[in-house]
Design a protein around this motif. Structure first.
Motif, PDB file in Angstrom:
ATOM      1  N   THR A  25      -5.064   0.439  -1.456  1.00 30.17           N
ATOM      2  CA  THR A  25      -5.574   0.187  -0.110  1.00 30.17           C
ATOM      3  C   THR A  25      -4.732   0.843   0.971  1.00 30.17           C
ATOM      4  N   LEU A  26      -3.418   0.770   0.841  1.00 32.42           N
ATOM      5  CA  LEU A  26      -2.526   1.226   1.903  1.00 32.42           C
ATOM      6  C   LEU A  26      -1.985   2.634   1.687  1.00 32.42           C
ATOM      7  N   TYR A  27      -1.814   3.029   0.422  1.00 34.37           N
ATOM      8  CA  TYR A  27      -1.083   4.270   0.136  1.00 34.37           C
ATOM      9  C   TYR A  27      -1.827   5.185  -0.843  1.00 34.37           C
ATOM     10  N   SER A  28      -3.149   5.122  -0.840  1.00 28.80           N
ATOM     11  CA  SER A  28      -3.937   5.852  -1.836  1.00 28.80           C
ATOM     12  C   SER A  28      -3.758   7.359  -1.740  1.00 28.80           C
ATOM     13  N   ASP A  29      -3.429   7.873  -0.558  1.00 30.63           N
ATOM     14  CA  ASP A  29      -3.288   9.320  -0.388  1.00 30.63           C
ATOM     15  C   ASP A  29      -1.824   9.764  -0.394  1.00 30.63           C
TER      16      ASP A  29
ATOM     17  N   VAL B 288      -4.481   7.258  17.307  1.00 30.20           N
ATOM     18  CA  VAL B 288      -4.634   8.104  16.124  1.00 30.20           C
ATOM     19  C   VAL B 288      -5.548   7.382  15.136  1.00 30.20           C
ATOM     20  N   VAL B 289      -6.733   7.930  14.941  1.00 31.56           N
ATOM     21  CA  VAL B 289      -7.668   7.415  13.943  1.00 31.56           C
ATOM     22  C   VAL B 289      -7.296   7.997  12.583  1.00 31.56           C
ATOM     23  N   CYS B 290      -7.124   7.143  11.599  1.00 30.95           N
ATOM     24  CA  CYS B 290      -6.877   7.585  10.222  1.00 30.95           C
ATOM     25  C   CYS B 290      -8.220   7.522   9.482  1.00 30.95           C
TER      26      CYS B 290
ATOM     27  N   LEU C  22      -1.404   3.773  16.080  1.00 36.72           N
ATOM     28  CA  LEU C  22      -1.634   4.449  14.809  1.00 36.72           C
ATOM     29  C   LEU C  22      -2.461   3.533  13.909  1.00 36.72           C
ATOM     30  N   ALA C  23      -3.758   3.848  13.761  1.00 38.06           N
ATOM     31  CA  ALA C  23      -4.649   2.978  12.975  1.00 38.06           C
ATOM     32  C   ALA C  23      -4.400   1.525  13.351  1.00 38.06           C
ATOM     33  N   ALA C  24      -4.346   1.274  14.656  1.00 35.42           N
ATOM     34  CA  ALA C  24      -3.831  -0.002  15.161  1.00 35.42           C
ATOM     35  C   ALA C  24      -4.874  -0.736  15.999  1.00 35.42           C
ATOM     36  N   PHE C  25      -4.637  -2.008  16.171  1.00 37.67           N
ATOM     37  CA  PHE C  25      -5.517  -2.838  16.990  1.00 37.67           C
ATOM     38  C   PHE C  25      -5.172  -2.689  18.465  1.00 37.67           C
TER      39      PHE C  25
ATOM     40  N   GLY D 236      -4.969   8.337   4.976  1.00 36.40           N
ATOM     41  CA  GLY D 236      -5.165   6.924   4.753  1.00 36.40           C
ATOM     42  C   GLY D 236      -4.430   6.097   5.805  1.00 36.40           C
ATOM     43  N   HIS D 237      -4.215   4.826   5.498  1.00 36.28           N
ATOM     44  CA  HIS D 237      -3.674   3.880   6.462  1.00 36.28           C
ATOM     45  C   HIS D 237      -2.219   4.139   6.817  1.00 36.28           C
ATOM     46  N   SER D 238      -1.482   4.847   5.948  1.00 34.81           N
ATOM     47  CA  SER D 238      -0.022   4.894   6.086  1.00 34.81           C
ATOM     48  C   SER D 238       0.536   6.312   6.073  1.00 34.81           C
ATOM     49  N   PRO D 239       0.197   7.143   7.055  1.00 38.05           N
ATOM     50  CA  PRO D 239       0.736   8.513   7.067  1.00 38.05           C
ATOM     51  C   PRO D 239       2.246   8.577   7.246  1.00 38.05           C
ATOM     52  N   PHE D 240       2.873   7.494   7.702  1.00 43.82           N
ATOM     53  CA  PHE D 240       4.333   7.485   7.828  1.00 43.82           C
ATOM     54  C   PHE D 240       5.009   7.536   6.463  1.00 43.82           C
TER      55      PHE D 240
END
Length: 232
Positions: free
Chosen positions: A126-130, A168-170, A83-86, A197-201
């Motif tokens: 940066t992490l939770y804008s949405d 999963v591309v965010c 999930l938006a991961a390396f 964004g980066h944190s859909p969880f």
């Protein structure tokens, strides 16, 4: 039914996955969320490996952000979700692949003991804008300091080469460049793209819960219907 193991990223805690875990557990799925921040990538990987080794069946393992480096080094997972991961290959680290975006780097604040933390306002953007404001504030309040060096860790094995994986591309991510995510996603067997964004969880936990339930159903062997005799 196989369990689900959720692996968080840098600065995060298991509690960040609470909304996803609640949905999965209400559907009868076992969920385990290991605590990272063990001081290094090998130590974090060992902690998650111990969880997998304790489960009766190979689990579905999701890694978020740096958590992708962790799950890459595992053995015994039945299915991987990045999930938006390396997704490091041989000799690669999260930092070497591109690491944090300039916006995330700008949010990082050094601490006197050598660790780093995230500036709350910049972390929110940066992490939770949405994410809805109350949830974003809750998530920022959970963030913790991070020991140095984890992002430079190089996995000792590469599970995505042997285990089916969904990336999963965010697409609205401000922490890890979506262009980089799409490049890494090409290493996986399946790719999804969400307009998050980066944190859909935090902001859209139902997306993650639905995906994991879909994968659980697709990767659970079907049992013969009761009362039906199968031919040999």
């Amino acid at each position: 039914m196989a369990a689900v193991v959720l692996v968080h990223g840098l600065y995060h805690r298991p509690e960040h996955f609470a909304l996803v875990a609640e949905r999965l557990r209400s559907a009868g799925t076992e969920v385990v969320i290991p605590q990272l921040h063990r001081g290094s990538l090998p130590a974090d990987t060992t902690a998650v490996q111990a969880v997998i080794d304790s489960l009766p069946e190979p689990p579905i393992v999701l890694g978020h952000s740096y958590g992708g480096s962790v799950i890459t080094g595992l053995r015994g997972a039945g299915y991987l979700v990045y999930l938006a991961a390396f997704v490091p290959d041989v000799g690669e680290s999260a930092a070497g692949l591109g690491g944090a975006s300039p916006q995330l780097q700008d949010a990082i604040t050094p601490e006197p003991d050598g660790s780093t933390s995230l500036h709350p306002d910049r972390a929110t953007d940066t992490l939770y804008s949405d994410c809805p404001e109350p949830l974003a504030a809750w998530a920022v309040g959970l963030l913790r300091a991070q020991a140095p060096g984890c992002g430079r860790g190089i996995p000792e094995r590469h599970s995505w080469k042997h285990t089916p994986a969904t990336y999963v591309v965010c697409a609205q991510d401000r922490a890890i460049d979506p262009v980089l995510q799409r490049k890494m996603a090409s290493r996986c067997t399946d790719v999804r793209e969400w307009q998050t964004g980066h944190s859909p969880f935090v902001g859209q936990p139902e997306l993650i819960a639905d995906l994991l339930q879909e994968l659980l159903a697709a990767n659970t062997p079907r049992q013969p219907d009761e009362g039906v005799t199968t031919s040999r």
